[in-house]
Motif scaffolding. Structure first.
Motif, short mmCIF file in Angstrom:
data_model
loop_
_atom_site.label_atom_id
_atom_site.label_comp_id
_atom_site.label_asym_id
_atom_site.label_seq_id
_atom_site.Cartn_x
_atom_site.Cartn_y
_atom_site.Cartn_z
N ASP A 175 0.84 -1.20 0.00
CA ASP A 175 0.00 0.00 0.00
C ASP A 175 0.87 1.25 0.00
OD1 ASP A 175 -2.71 1.34 0.46
OD2 ASP A 175 -1.58 2.06 2.20
N ARG A 187 2.40 1.59 -3.44
CA ARG A 187 1.37 2.03 -4.40
C ARG A 187 1.09 3.52 -4.24
NH1 ARG A 187 -4.95 0.34 -3.68
NH2 ARG A 187 -5.82 1.45 -5.48
N ARG A 188 1.01 3.99 -2.99
CA ARG A 188 0.76 5.41 -2.75
C ARG A 188 1.91 6.27 -3.30
NH1 ARG A 188 -2.83 6.73 1.75
NH2 ARG A 188 -3.91 4.88 2.51
N SER A 243 1.67 6.39 -7.12
CA SER A 243 0.58 7.21 -7.68
C SER A 243 0.60 8.65 -7.17
CB SER A 243 -0.78 6.56 -7.37
OG SER A 243 -0.96 6.45 -5.97
N ASP A 244 0.84 8.84 -5.86
CA ASP A 244 0.71 10.18 -5.27
C ASP A 244 2.00 10.99 -5.31
OD1 ASP A 244 -1.74 9.12 -4.71
OD2 ASP A 244 -1.56 9.20 -2.53
N ARG A 250 -5.66 1.29 1.18
CA ARG A 250 -6.61 1.66 0.14
C ARG A 250 -7.22 0.42 -0.52
NH1 ARG A 250 -3.35 6.46 -3.12
NH2 ARG A 250 -3.68 8.12 -1.56
N ILE A 261 1.35 11.11 1.85
CA ILE A 261 1.66 10.20 0.75
C ILE A 261 1.90 8.80 1.29
CG2 ILE A 261 3.41 9.61 -0.99
CD1 ILE A 261 3.65 12.67 -1.49
N GLY A 288 0.56 7.55 3.84
CA GLY A 288 -0.64 7.03 4.49
C GLY A 288 -0.63 7.17 5.99
N GLU A 347 -4.31 10.62 7.21
CA GLU A 347 -5.42 10.31 6.32
C GLU A 347 -6.56 11.30 6.52
OE1 GLU A 347 -4.80 8.38 3.73
OE2 GLU A 347 -6.10 6.67 4.17
#
Length: 805
Positions: A83, A86-87, A90-91, A264, A587, A589, A592
């Motif tokens: 996760d 991935r963040r 993408s972010d 997510r 970014i 996480g 939030e």
């Protein structure tokens, strides 16, 4: 941005036993964004530049759980780490990610566990099996489990001996690991045996009803009974709803756990049982290409045919010298616990693996051209990922233990079906999570469920713990790693609140007439260096550990800056640092949504903090009043006459800080420069208060226990010192003594030896001193001192009892 030496491509000849890997083909009409992201690719064993197949689009598949039991922190290790990656993808790097997860809702483990639970339920509800019958059944099950354990140990020792004989260091290491795991399992079995035998002992049932005794025995023997019942009656469980209900229960629990961890949702979530028709078609295609064959209702992929067609096998975990013995054991495990011993005879090559399994009695089945059966373990991921993401996937992820056979077999069957040489461009595998030196595993019964972990730690603390570790390396789950995460959490939050207070009190006006000095330049340079380090770290294989350390370093330097004497702090620079750290933590996480953790959230948003409000004015006035009273009290405390009164005022002030304001969400901190305040979540502050009380209670108990031990020792010394020196040895051991009480003849008439005589004389001399000291200390009233000490012990025991309630 390229990191020195890290961006070189792995040539086939450079990596021993590795199969060729090619740079992904891309749409050359679209320029690649600047900056070189490196990812540790399990296909090469090296960090490789990340090149998406289609411009900025990233197709990413992750193996989901086999939903047969509750998820543990080992699963959190994988899914939280992915996760975070991935963040970042993408972010931070702004790739367009399509992220898919699949849940395995039919599998040997699910079938076994569902059957066992159903059979245990039936046994528990069977009134015909009374306590006496259950005792016999439990003892039989225990003996069978012990015999099976002994057989397993012998097999592992034989494999270890073979690996040693052929010089396979990898094989020897793996078998030694299996032997260590077996010893751990046997320890658990021995514990089960002790509990079972205790529950079977008739003497333990005298104080309980037969029903309660039966329930206690059933609970103790549950594990061994489950295995025995399944061996004997597993074929009788034929209702598909039993298996479906089991998998749906744990599938929902898994998704709830992921949400609780702040992970997510995937963009696509698939289930194996909903893909059975497409799995059958996928298998038929491989058969048509001559790389799979049907045998006794099952279908196997032919490794010989696969390699003859030019495909490479075992790309992720190549078989080194002497690897065949290890391969056989790993392949057998990959085929599943329900494959049975006769499966090998159905295969053309012992290492061929199942694409479709013929279902036996007690196993769910679907119709197919090969006969009634169910999908093999590996085929599911190939089909669901191929259907959603296509015949070319950018990233495929999972845990370290899935490399072989699962992922290697996935690659083989997918490349056979799609007719390609590289179905996946990048494979990423998260490192194992260890507890007590062993990999966390349900089979070892050394696991901590995610829900258990969240009872003692927040999702944020677990996430910080994983951020502080390399995602691709093994790590330990321990009190030390959790405490470190909690400490770092406190560091971040304290910094945010302090900068908020500074901005609130000195916003805008602080820049008027302000000029940068050496300390200010140093802080600005530290800020830029932190941003650079974070960026380079994330480019370097999602290195969150170094990125987090860079954030903590700039916070440390900011704190030192704030403590610099005679400095007027640059509020805007500190604010910029706080905003940046919050952005990176978002970014990752760690922060939030409307979280109260990050910068600007501690006072209901920085706009309100800056502009002021009625409530803040009230708080400000209250703080000023308290501070004035406190300062006056501190000044008056210098006089002796009013010391007690002043102390009382100070206690009232501290009570306001520690007890009154926290439930209202107001935190006060006394500083040399004045009192700082912030608004926070009252529930968080109340939890902190509760934790503080628990710690204070523990410290108090520890102190009292030490006092109790000291008093008990003192009491024993008083009792021993009360004996008059001439009476010290007047016991049945002797029959004659001299005038000082020194024994000269033993009870049997023998004379006391010279050596013993000297020892006794010395002991009497020491006792005389102890007796004299006691008389002086007690004013010739040792009994009163004894009773007084006993009362102190009784009082301490009473206080400890009260604290323990």
């Amino acid at each position: 941005m390229s990191l020195s030496g890290a961006g070189k491509f792995c040539q086939p000849t450079a990596c021993a036993h590795r199969h060729p890997w090619s740079v992904p083909e891309i749409d050359k009409s679209t320029p690649i964004a600047s900056g070189e992201l490196l990812i540790l690719n399990s296909l090469t064993g090296r960090k490789e530049p990340f090149v998406p197949t289609n411009s900025r689009h990233v197709l990413w598949y992750t193996c989901g759980p086999t939903v047969y039991d509750s998820s543990h922190v080992g699963h959190a290790r994988t899914y939280l780490s992915l996760d975070i990656m991935r963040r970042i993808m993408s972010d931070y790097f702004h790739y367009n990610v399509l992220y898919q997860i699949n849940t395995t809702d039919i599998d040997d483990k699910i079938i076994l566990r569902a059957r066992q639970n159903e059979l245990l339920r039936r046994l528990e509800e069977d009134s015909a099996v009374d306590y006496a019958a259950l005792v016999i059944l439990a003892k039989e099950a225990l003996e069978e489990a012990k015999a099976k354990s002994d057989e397993k140990r012998v097999a592992i020792e034989a494999a270890l001996e073979e690996a040693t004989a052929i010089g396979s260091s990898r094989g020897r290491t793996e078998q030694e690991g299996l032997l260590e795991q077996h010893a751990f399992k046997r320890k658990n079995l021995d514990l089960d045996e002790a509990n079972i035998m205790k529950a079977c002992d008739a003497s333990t049932t005298t104080t309980m009803s037969e029903g309660n005794a039966r329930a206690a025995l059933f609970a103790a023997a549950r594990s061994v009974l489950a295995e025995k019942l399944d061996r004997e009656q597993g074929h009788l469980v034929t209702d598909h709803s039993v298996f479906n209900a089991h998998s749906r229960k744990y599938e929902k629990e898994f998704m709830d756990d992921m949400k609780a961890l702040g992970i997510r949702d995937p963009d696509v979530l698939t289930r194996v049982t909903e893909y059975v028709p497409k799995i059958v078609a996928f298998v038929e295609k491989i058969i048509a290409k001559g790389m799979a064959y049907a045998s006794n209702g099952s279908v196997y992929l032919s490794l010989d045919a696969l390699q003859a067609a030019g495909h490479n096998y075992r790309k992720l975990k190549p078989a080194g010298p002497g690897g065949s013995a290890v391969t056989a054991a790993e392949m057998a495990e990959g085929e599943g616990a329900l494959s049975g011993g006769g499966v090998t005879s159905e295969k053309r090559n012992p290492n061929d693996f199942a694409l479709w399994k013929a279902s036996k009695a007690g196993e769910p089945a679907w119709e197919s051209p090969f006969g009634p059966g169910r999908p093999g373990w590996h085929i599911e991921c190939s089909v669901v990922a191929g259907d959603i993401l296509g015949e070319k996937i950018d990233i495929h992820s999972g845990g370290e233990d899935l490399k072989f056979p699962h992922h290697d077999n996935e690659l083989a069957q997918s490349e056979a079906c799609f007719g390609c040489s590289q179905w996946v461009n990048y494979f990423t595998h998260t490192g194992h999570l260890h507890i007590e030196g062993l990999k966390m595993s349900k089979s070892l019964k050394n696991f901590i469920t995610i829900r258990q972990a969240l009872e003692h730690n927040t999702a944020r603390q677990l996430r910080i713990m994983f951020l502080l570790q390399a995602w691709d390396q093994p790590m330990s789950y321990s009190d030390q790693t959790i405490d470190d995460a909690r400490s770092k959490e406190t560091t971040f939050k304290s910094f945010f609140r302090e900068v908020e207070a500074l901005v609130r009190d000195d916003y805008l006006k602080q820049e008027v007439g302000w000029r940068m000095g050496d300390a200010d330049h140093k802080l600005a340079e530290a800020y830029l260096a932190a941003r650079q380090t974070v960026h380079e770290s994330l480019l370097d294989n999602f290195n969150t550990k170094d990125a987090m350390m860079a954030l903590l370093k700039v916070i440390s330097e900011s704190n030192l800056y704030l403590r610099t004497p005679n400095i007027r702090p640059s509020t805007l620079t500190l604010q910029a640092i706080a905003v940046y750290v919050s952005q990176i933590l978002k970014i990752f996480g760690v922060i939030e949504g409307a979280d109260d953790f990050g910068f600007g959230s501690g006072a209901d948003g920085m706009g309100e903090a800056v502009g002021g409000s009625g409530s803040e004015s009230y708080i400000g006035a209250m703080v000023n009043f308290r501070e004035s009273v406190r300062n006056a009290a501190l000044e008056a405390a210098k006089g002796e006459d009013v010391k007690a009164a002043i102390q009382s005022i100070l206690q009232i002030c501290d009570g306001l800080r520690d007890n009154v304001l926290p439930p209202l969400g107001v935190r006060l901190e006394d500083r040399p420069s004045g009192t700082m305040w912030n608004l926070e979540d009252p529930t968080v502050m109340l939890r902190e208060m509760a934790e503080k009380l628990v710690k204070e209670k523990e410290l108090k108990i520890g102190k009292l226990e030490k006092q109790l031990a000291a008093r008990a020792k003192e009491l024993e010394k008083i009792r021993s010192s009360m004996v008059k020196p001439q009476d010290l040895f007047r016991t049945d051991e002797f029959k004659e003594w001299d005038e000082d009480g020194v024994p000269i003849m033993l009870a049997n008439g023998d004379a006391v030896s010279g050596g013993q005589l000297k020892k006794k004389q010395k002991a009497i001399k020491n006792q005389a001193k102890a007796y004299q000291d006691l008389m002086e200390k007690s004013g010739n009233n040792p009994q009163e001192l004894l009773e007084s000490t006993q009362k102190q012990i009784d009082a301490l025991n009473a206080t400890l009892l009260e604290l323990s309630l």
